[in-house]
Design an enzyme around this catalytic site. Structure first.
Site, PDB file in Angstrom:
ATOM      1  N   ARG A   4       0.847  -1.183   0.000  1.00  0.00           N
ATOM      2  CA  ARG A   4       0.000   0.000   0.000  1.00  0.00           C
ATOM      3  C   ARG A   4       0.886   1.237   0.000  1.00  0.00           C
ATOM      4  O   ARG A   4       2.102   1.163   0.212  1.00  0.00           O
ATOM      5  CB  ARG A   4      -1.046  -0.013   1.121  1.00  0.00           C
ATOM      6  CG  ARG A   4      -0.604  -0.547   2.451  1.00  0.00           C
ATOM      7  CD  ARG A   4       0.399   0.299   3.168  1.00  0.00           C
ATOM      8  NE  ARG A   4      -0.036   1.687   3.205  1.00  0.00           N
ATOM      9  CZ  ARG A   4       0.749   2.720   3.372  1.00  0.00           C
ATOM     10  NH1 ARG A   4       2.056   2.551   3.511  1.00  0.00           N
ATOM     11  NH2 ARG A   4       0.289   3.936   3.401  1.00  0.00           N
ATOM     12  N   GLY A   5       0.214   2.410  -0.268  1.00  0.00           N
ATOM     13  CA  GLY A   5       0.972   3.643  -0.442  1.00  0.00           C
ATOM     14  C   GLY A   5       1.188   3.824  -1.936  1.00  0.00           C
ATOM     15  O   GLY A   5       1.745   2.937  -2.602  1.00  0.00           O
ATOM     16  N   ARG A  38      -6.203  -0.923  -7.630  1.00  0.00           N
ATOM     17  CA  ARG A  38      -6.508   0.205  -6.725  1.00  0.00           C
ATOM     18  C   ARG A  38      -6.830   1.391  -7.639  1.00  0.00           C
ATOM     19  O   ARG A  38      -5.951   1.885  -8.333  1.00  0.00           O
ATOM     20  CB  ARG A  38      -5.310   0.547  -5.829  1.00  0.00           C
ATOM     21  CG  ARG A  38      -4.756  -0.555  -4.937  1.00  0.00           C
ATOM     22  CD  ARG A  38      -5.559  -0.852  -3.683  1.00  0.00           C
ATOM     23  NE  ARG A  38      -5.954   0.248  -2.834  1.00  0.00           N
ATOM     24  CZ  ARG A  38      -5.291   0.705  -1.764  1.00  0.00           C
ATOM     25  NH1 ARG A  38      -4.134   0.197  -1.444  1.00  0.00           N
ATOM     26  NH2 ARG A  38      -5.783   1.680  -1.020  1.00  0.00           N
ATOM     27  N   GLN A 138      -2.993   3.277   9.466  1.00  0.00           N
ATOM     28  CA  GLN A 138      -1.643   3.362   8.874  1.00  0.00           C
ATOM     29  C   GLN A 138      -0.741   4.310   9.659  1.00  0.00           C
ATOM     30  O   GLN A 138       0.469   4.124   9.706  1.00  0.00           O
ATOM     31  CB  GLN A 138      -1.728   3.849   7.420  1.00  0.00           C
ATOM     32  CG  GLN A 138      -2.286   2.834   6.435  1.00  0.00           C
ATOM     33  CD  GLN A 138      -3.776   3.030   6.220  1.00  0.00           C
ATOM     34  OE1 GLN A 138      -4.478   3.481   7.119  1.00  0.00           O
ATOM     35  NE2 GLN A 138      -4.270   2.682   5.047  1.00  0.00           N
ATOM     36  N   ASP A 179      -2.436  10.545  -3.342  1.00  0.00           N
ATOM     37  CA  ASP A 179      -2.677   9.370  -4.182  1.00  0.00           C
ATOM     38  C   ASP A 179      -2.949   9.758  -5.626  1.00  0.00           C
ATOM     39  O   ASP A 179      -2.734   8.955  -6.538  1.00  0.00           O
ATOM     40  CB  ASP A 179      -3.830   8.551  -3.610  1.00  0.00           C
ATOM     41  CG  ASP A 179      -3.413   7.950  -2.278  1.00  0.00           C
ATOM     42  OD1 ASP A 179      -3.575   8.632  -1.245  1.00  0.00           O
ATOM     43  OD2 ASP A 179      -2.874   6.828  -2.274  1.00  0.00           O
ATOM     44  N   ASN A 189      -6.262  12.023  -1.212  1.00  0.00           N
ATOM     45  CA  ASN A 189      -5.351  11.387  -0.253  1.00  0.00           C
ATOM     46  C   ASN A 189      -6.206  10.645   0.765  1.00  0.00           C
ATOM     47  O   ASN A 189      -7.442  10.693   0.713  1.00  0.00           O
ATOM     48  CB  ASN A 189      -4.453  12.440   0.417  1.00  0.00           C
ATOM     49  CG  ASN A 189      -3.313  11.808   1.220  1.00  0.00           C
ATOM     50  OD1 ASN A 189      -2.609  10.938   0.703  1.00  0.00           O
ATOM     51  ND2 ASN A 189      -3.139  12.199   2.468  1.00  0.00           N
ATOM     52  N   LYS A 190      -5.564   9.960   1.670  1.00  0.00           N
ATOM     53  CA  LYS A 190      -6.257   9.120   2.646  1.00  0.00           C
ATOM     54  C   LYS A 190      -7.419   9.846   3.316  1.00  0.00           C
ATOM     55  O   LYS A 190      -7.326  11.019   3.654  1.00  0.00           O
ATOM     56  CB  LYS A 190      -5.246   8.650   3.695  1.00  0.00           C
ATOM     57  CG  LYS A 190      -5.776   7.729   4.766  1.00  0.00           C
ATOM     58  CD  LYS A 190      -6.461   6.506   4.226  1.00  0.00           C
ATOM     59  CE  LYS A 190      -5.612   5.693   3.290  1.00  0.00           C
ATOM     60  NZ  LYS A 190      -6.375   4.677   2.528  1.00  0.00           N
TER      61      LYS A 190
HETATM   62  O1  MRU Z   1      -4.837   2.802   1.331  1.00  0.00           O
HETATM   63  P1  MRU Z   1      -3.366   3.090   1.373  1.00  0.00           P
HETATM   64  O2  MRU Z   1      -2.715   2.743   2.663  1.00  0.00           O
HETATM   65  O3  MRU Z   1      -2.650   2.528   0.166  1.00  0.00           O
HETATM   66  O4  MRU Z   1      -3.341   4.661   1.266  1.00  0.00           O
HETATM   67  C1  MRU Z   1      -2.453   5.354   0.556  1.00  0.00           C
HETATM   68  C2  MRU Z   1      -1.633   6.157   1.433  1.00  0.00           C
HETATM   69  O5  MRU Z   1      -0.726   5.661   2.045  1.00  0.00           O
HETATM   70  C3  MRU Z   1      -1.932   7.539   1.664  1.00  0.00           C
HETATM   71  O6  MRU Z   1      -3.094   8.027   1.191  1.00  0.00           O
HETATM   72  C4  MRU Z   1      -0.730   8.390   1.558  1.00  0.00           C
HETATM   73  O7  MRU Z   1      -0.970   9.530   2.282  1.00  0.00           O
HETATM   74  C5  MRU Z   1      -0.323   8.711   0.143  1.00  0.00           C
HETATM   75  S1  MRU Z   1       0.737   7.524  -0.539  1.00  0.00           S
HETATM   76  C6  MRU Z   1       2.350   8.049  -0.139  1.00  0.00           C
END
Ligand code: MRU
Length: 297
Positions: A4-5, A38, A138, A179, A189-190
């Site tokens: 993830r990320g 994703r 996370q 993202d 973003n998250k």
């Molecule tokens: O669902 P995830 O854990 O894959 O989420 C993505 C992220 O880690 C974040 O949104 C992050 O802030 C951006 S990716 C460096």
């Protein structure tokens, strides 16, 4: 969610295309499946498309494709370092971050966490507030672990504590990852990022987004066109694997939200710190690189 990320997902997707190329009959289908795994993090589609362009030019040959995946990996590592340097101007001594945008989310030292690592290495006393980041935690599981392991002082806060923390004056800047960034600067973003940006604006705390070139999607004009991944309601009905809500209660679980560009003070990128107006600054930095989608071999 094993990988993830956004940048790490892109790199893993590229290596996935290499593996898919060992089976020529299912190559296109598997590449497409990887690309869609994703939907919000654009790095995945970007990396798979780049791999497919190489396959289009030279055939889906595992050796050539491995070379391309390794190049993507290495470029991301270097991009993280460039982001670390570019972020020094945006950094404050007390920074708030959300989710995990560090080494565990990238091919290098991270995006949002990179300027923090670079500053600390230069002897600056930067301290970090990290949100827990419900529902998958996370921030608690990854960011707090990663920073404390690197010797960076980190204080964990519940997501609901953010507005109060920003109101208290203890935070000099917010720095988060991304993202997908649209052409006008709207940023996915998250989940929870938008609420942090609103609270930061209310309390006059500058809000910065750190991301490499592969996260900027200039083919998407604005944030309302970004597809937001929705995940299982069970992630909200549980915490750390334990049920915390009645099994039958409804739960809504978008994994990301979109922060409008007006709330963003700047983008910390591998091409430098980009300020508003973003249509101009993002276009200038990333405009030339948008290529059409490859034909699947
Ligand atoms: O669902 P995830 O854990 O894959 O989420 C993505 C992220 O880690 C974040 O949104 C992050 O802030 C951006 S990716 C460096």
């Amino acid at each position: 969610m094993r990988v993830r990320g956004a940048p790490a997902i892109g790199i893993a997707g590229a290596y996935g295309v290499v593996l898919a190329s060992f089976e020529p009959r299912s190559f296109s289908r598997e590449a497409r499946r990887l690309r869609e795994a994703r939907p919000t993090a654009v790095n995945l589609a970007w990396a798979v498309d780049r791999m497919l362009r190489r396959a289009e030019r030279e055939g889906a040959e595992p050796g050539q494709l491995l070379e391309e995946a390794q190049a993507i990996h290495e470029e991301d590592r270097l991009a993280c370092e460039a982001i670390g340097r570019a972020g020094q101007e945006a950094l404050a001594d007390r920074v708030l971050t959300h989710c995990n945008a560090g080494a565990l989310a990238t091919g290098g030292i991270g995006t949002a966490l990179a300027p923090i690592y670079v500053a600390r290495a230069a002897g600056r006393d930067v301290q970090v507030y990290a949100t827990e980041t419900r529902p998958l935690l996370q921030g608690a599981r990854l960011t707090a672990w990663e920073l404390s392991r690197a010797g960076v002082p980190v204080t964990l806060v519940a997501d609901g504590a953010v507005a109060g923390l920003l109101a208290s004056g203890r935070v000099g800047a917010v720095l988060v990852g991304a993202d997908r960034v649209a052409a006008n600067g709207d940023t996915a973003n998250k989940i929870g990022t938008y609420a942090i940006a609103l609270a930061a604006a209310r309390h006059g705390v500058p809000f910065y987004v750190a991301a490499p070139a592969s996260t900027f999607d200039l083919s998407t004009p604005a944030g309302d066109r970004i597809r937001i991944e929705e995940r299982s309601p069970d992630e909200v009905r549980t915490a750390g694997g334990r049920r915390t809500a009645p099994a039958r209660v409804a739960a809504w679980n978008p994994a990301f939200d979109v922060t409008p560009h007006e709330l963003i003070a700047g983008f910390v990128t591998d091409r430098g710190l980009l300020r508003p107006p973003f249509e101009t600054s993002l276009g200038g930095a990333f405009g030339g690189r948008t290529l059409g989608p490859p034909r699947l071999p």
